[in-house]
Scaffold this active site. Structure first.
Site, mmCIF file in Angstrom:
data_model
loop_
_atom_site.group_PDB
_atom_site.id
_atom_site.type_symbol
_atom_site.label_atom_id
_atom_site.label_comp_id
_atom_site.label_asym_id
_atom_site.label_seq_id
_atom_site.Cartn_x
_atom_site.Cartn_y
_atom_site.Cartn_z
ATOM 1 C CB ALA A 42 5.845 -10.250 3.090
ATOM 2 C CE LYS A 43 2.107 -7.316 -5.511
ATOM 3 N NZ LYS A 43 2.580 -8.762 -6.094
#
Ligand code: PPE
Length: 305
Positions: A158-159
């Site tokens: 996940a960014k």
């Protein structure tokens, strides 16, 4: 890198003046890092500014939010439109685009369930991320003393805003030691990625890039590069890399939206042939693809206007 202001920023559904795009000091994400973002580039093409693989970036933004359990109160299409409007409002032929979904003002404490999700999209001109000569001369890399997060600590797929504490620690450590960029190892010691790029190493003629399971972000440039490399007839695979693979690699390059394709000239002071022929060929095709100059990849260029 200093920011050059542009006229407007999109915030929760409308374009506001750059100077008015402000948040309260008690904005939740500012305190706890629970937010998700994207980095996208718009390039000048013959048909006007085109945002490279915009749809894929916004889909990843929503996947990052999903991993956090955060519900973005807009559709993918609405955020795509917001990015296009923001880019068009700058009047710039090319720029960097930064969508951010964050928990806003109104709640404090670690329970995010009652928090309101705010979304903003800002654009600004952003030059070569690893230096103008990163492709010709290559960058000096150092294996970081900081380990990439474990999947059960801070999901690297996940960014998220908070994940970049890890990247920043590694980046600053590398810069202070006289290197250009850091390579992050996963907790099991295998190569994950760099602080803001995916990494590729050539061994026995095969280009190898580490998988998501090694702690790498599923890079959109990584995907573009893999497609281009296959079209060039290269053997390219997603597989694990050990530190020693880098020391004896025939070529190494890194890639990301901001960094594009940059060659690596050394890892921990072990020199690597640079720029390698595959790196050069891939970078050339990538440079044309992002500007809509290669018909094979024209569908990756989404016009802003
Ligand atoms: N890994 C990390 C950790 C990462 O931050 C990026 C992008 C990538 C891989 C490559 O992903 P992609 O852009 O989809 O190919 N880093 C962004 C942010 C850099 C920043 O300093 O901020 C970018 O390149 O826009």
């Amino acid at each position: 890198m200093p920011i050059t202001p542009t006229p407007k920023i999109w915030m929760n559904g409308s374009l506001v003046d750059w100077d008015q795009a402000q948040v309260h000091i008690l904005t939740h994400t500012l305190h706890y890092g629970m937010g998700v973002f994207e980095g996208i580039r718009a390039y000048e093409t013959a048909n006007g500014p085109a945002i490279f693989r915009l749809t894929e970036h916004i889909e990843r933004l929503f996947r990052s939010a999903h991993i956090l359990g955060m519900e973005i109160p807009y559709s993918v299409q609405e955020i795509i439109t917001a990015c296009k409007e923001t880019v068009a409002s700058t009047g710039l032929p090319s720029c960097y685009v930064r969508p951010l979904a964050y928990y806003g003002y109104g709640e404090m404490g670690l329970n995010t369930l009652p928090c309101k999700v705010d979304v903003a999209v800002a654009c600004w001109p952003w030059g070569a991320y690893l230096g103008e000569d990163a492709l010709q001369k290559g960058v000096r890399m150092k294996i970081s003393s900081w380990t990439r997060h474990d999947h059960n600590t801070m999901p690297p797929a996940a960014k998220t805003v908070g994940n970049y504490v890890n990247s920043s620690l590694a980046k600053v450590e590398a810069l202070k030691a006289g290197y250009d960029e850091a390579i992050m190892l996963a907790p099991n010691g295998l190569i994950a990625e760099c602080t803001g790029e995916n990494i590729f190493a050539v061994r026995n003629g095969i280009i190898i890039t580490p998988p998501l399971s090694a702690g790498a972000l599923e890079g959109i440039t990584q995907h573009s590069v893999m497609t281009i490399a296959r079209d060039l007839g290269y053997d390219i695979r997603v597989d694990n890399l050990a530190r020693s693979d880098l020391y004896v690699a025939e070529e190494i390059f890194v890639c990301g939206t901001a960094a594009e394709v940059s060659a690596v000239n050394s890892v921990d002071d072990r020199s690597v042939p640079c720029p390698g022929p595959m790196t050069t060929a891939i970078a050339q095709v990538y440079g044309r693809a992002v500007r809509g100059e290669d018909p094979r990849y024209e569908h990756w260029c989404e016009l802003a206007g």
